[in-house]
Design a protein around this motif. Structure first.
Motif, PDB file in Angstrom:
ATOM      1  N   ALA A  59     -93.567 -20.431  42.308  1.00 43.20           N
ATOM      2  CA  ALA A  59     -93.509 -20.476  40.846  1.00 43.20           C
ATOM      3  C   ALA A  59     -92.608 -19.347  40.361  1.00 43.20           C
ATOM      4  N   PRO A  94     -92.493 -24.684  39.253  1.00 46.90           N
ATOM      5  CA  PRO A  94     -92.946 -24.611  37.867  1.00 46.90           C
ATOM      6  C   PRO A  94     -92.745 -23.215  37.285  1.00 46.90           C
ATOM      7  N   LEU A 111     -96.533 -24.111  33.964  1.00 47.94           N
ATOM      8  CA  LEU A 111     -97.928 -23.806  34.234  1.00 47.94           C
ATOM      9  C   LEU A 111     -98.640 -23.578  32.911  1.00 47.94           C
ATOM     10  N   ARG A 117    -100.960 -27.967  42.797  1.00 45.64           N
ATOM     11  CA  ARG A 117    -100.057 -27.065  43.504  1.00 45.64           C
ATOM     12  C   ARG A 117    -100.820 -25.827  43.940  1.00 45.64           C
ATOM     13  N   GLN A 141    -100.293 -27.694  36.393  1.00 45.68           N
ATOM     14  CA  GLN A 141     -98.837 -27.801  36.363  1.00 45.68           C
ATOM     15  C   GLN A 141     -98.495 -29.041  35.555  1.00 45.68           C
ATOM     16  N   SER A 145     -91.158 -28.326  34.022  1.00 46.61           N
ATOM     17  CA  SER A 145     -92.411 -28.175  34.758  1.00 46.61           C
ATOM     18  C   SER A 145     -92.966 -26.792  34.444  1.00 46.61           C
TER      19      SER A 145
END
Length: 303
Positions: A64, A87, A295, A6, A121, A293
């Protein structure tokens, strides 16, 4: 843990100003995003549940969503964005910061922000409570919930995580036992216990303490870990074995994996999810496969 590429150019930062570190470190977080060349919009929460509303209404505009608050703020955003949305990046702003520590995210945002922006991610299972709230790490009944409940408030504000160490010391010495009725996928198990953990991750606190072998967070299962020490010596032995990751059979340990759990105790016991206190037992827990999801810092070998 499943990974996906991403690119992040614009983020939403949800800050809980009531958290222990949220207000104090948000300037560092904003500077870190600016230094990385990432546009950052900041929104403050005003009450419990507000982080969920902010994420639900605004996350779709961003690459994000970052949280800066306690573990309760993380739980709200996880629930709002489960199976959808961008995420989530977790910046530790509370006292325990259980999720950040478990994901090995530095507590200093000047270090955490670039690591997450340039990290991985990961798509992983989440746990789901009976009221619909999600959690990432696990639900605990007994010892760990007592540790959190008995951490003195003034010490939490001043010393942060060390206040939990004090609460944990008290809980270990007391070794309060209860009768447990644990239902896993319809099968009932009854035994005396001092602590129960329904875990999604197999280890916490930067991998310092491990709960059991084969506990992973992308297999569509949660794992019940029941701890039943009879003496202080038993408690210390179990702790030492968890630190050493020694998972040989032990009369004071019981494990069971499954998808749906109900935890009942006699008497009523305190409970926590990802470091946030819950009303207590009884409680129901289920797995929500690949719902989250997040990081995480880049690793050479995925877990």
């Amino acid at each position: 843990m499943r990974f996906a590429p991403r690119r992040i150019g614009r983020v939403l930062l949800i800050v809980n100003p009531a958290s222990r570190r949220g207000t104090r470190v948000r300037r560092k977080a904003l500077k870190a995003f600016a230094d990385a060349g990432v546009d950052c919009d900041l929104m403050l929460t005003e009450a419990p549940g507000h982080a969920w509303t902010i994420a639900k209404n605004h996350a779709h505009k961003y690459d994000a969503v970052f949280t800066l608050g306690g573990d309760g703020t993380v739980m709200e955003v996880l629930g709002a964005l489960a199976h959808q949305g961008p995420p989530i990046g977790v910046l530790g702003g509370g006292t325990g910061n259980v999720v950040a520590r478990t994901l090995r995210i530095p507590l200093n945002p000047a270090r955490a922000v670039p690591l997450l922006l340039n990290g991985d991610q990961a798509t992983m299972d989440l746990g789901r409570l009976g009221d619909g709230r999600r959690f990432a790490i696990g639900v605990g009944v007994g010892f760990d919930a007592t540790m959190i409940a008995e951490a003195p408030f003034r010490l939490k504000r001043r010393f942060g995580f060390m206040a939990y160490v004090i609460g944990g010391y008290k809980a270990v010495l007391r070794n309060r036992k209860f009768m447990l009725r644990l239902t896993v996928d319809g099968v009932v198990y009854e035994r005396s216990a001092s602590a129960v953990l329904v875990a999604n991750f197999g280890a916490v606190l930067n991998d310092l303490v491990a709960f059991g072998e084969g506990i992973v967070h992308d297999d569509g299962l949660l794992n019940a870990c029941v701890f039943s020490p009879e003496t202080l010596s038993d408690s210390l032995r179990l702790l030492w074995r968890m630190i050493r990751k020694d998972f040989r059979p032990d009369r004071c340990l019981f494990y069971k994996a499954g998808r749906d759990f109900r935890v009942e105790t006699m008497p009523h016991m305190p409970a926590q999810a990802d470091g946030e206190l819950l009303p207590g037992t009884p409680l129901t827990v289920s797995v929500d496969p690949l719902a989250g999801s997040l990081l995480i810092p880049k690793r050479s070998e995925p877990d």
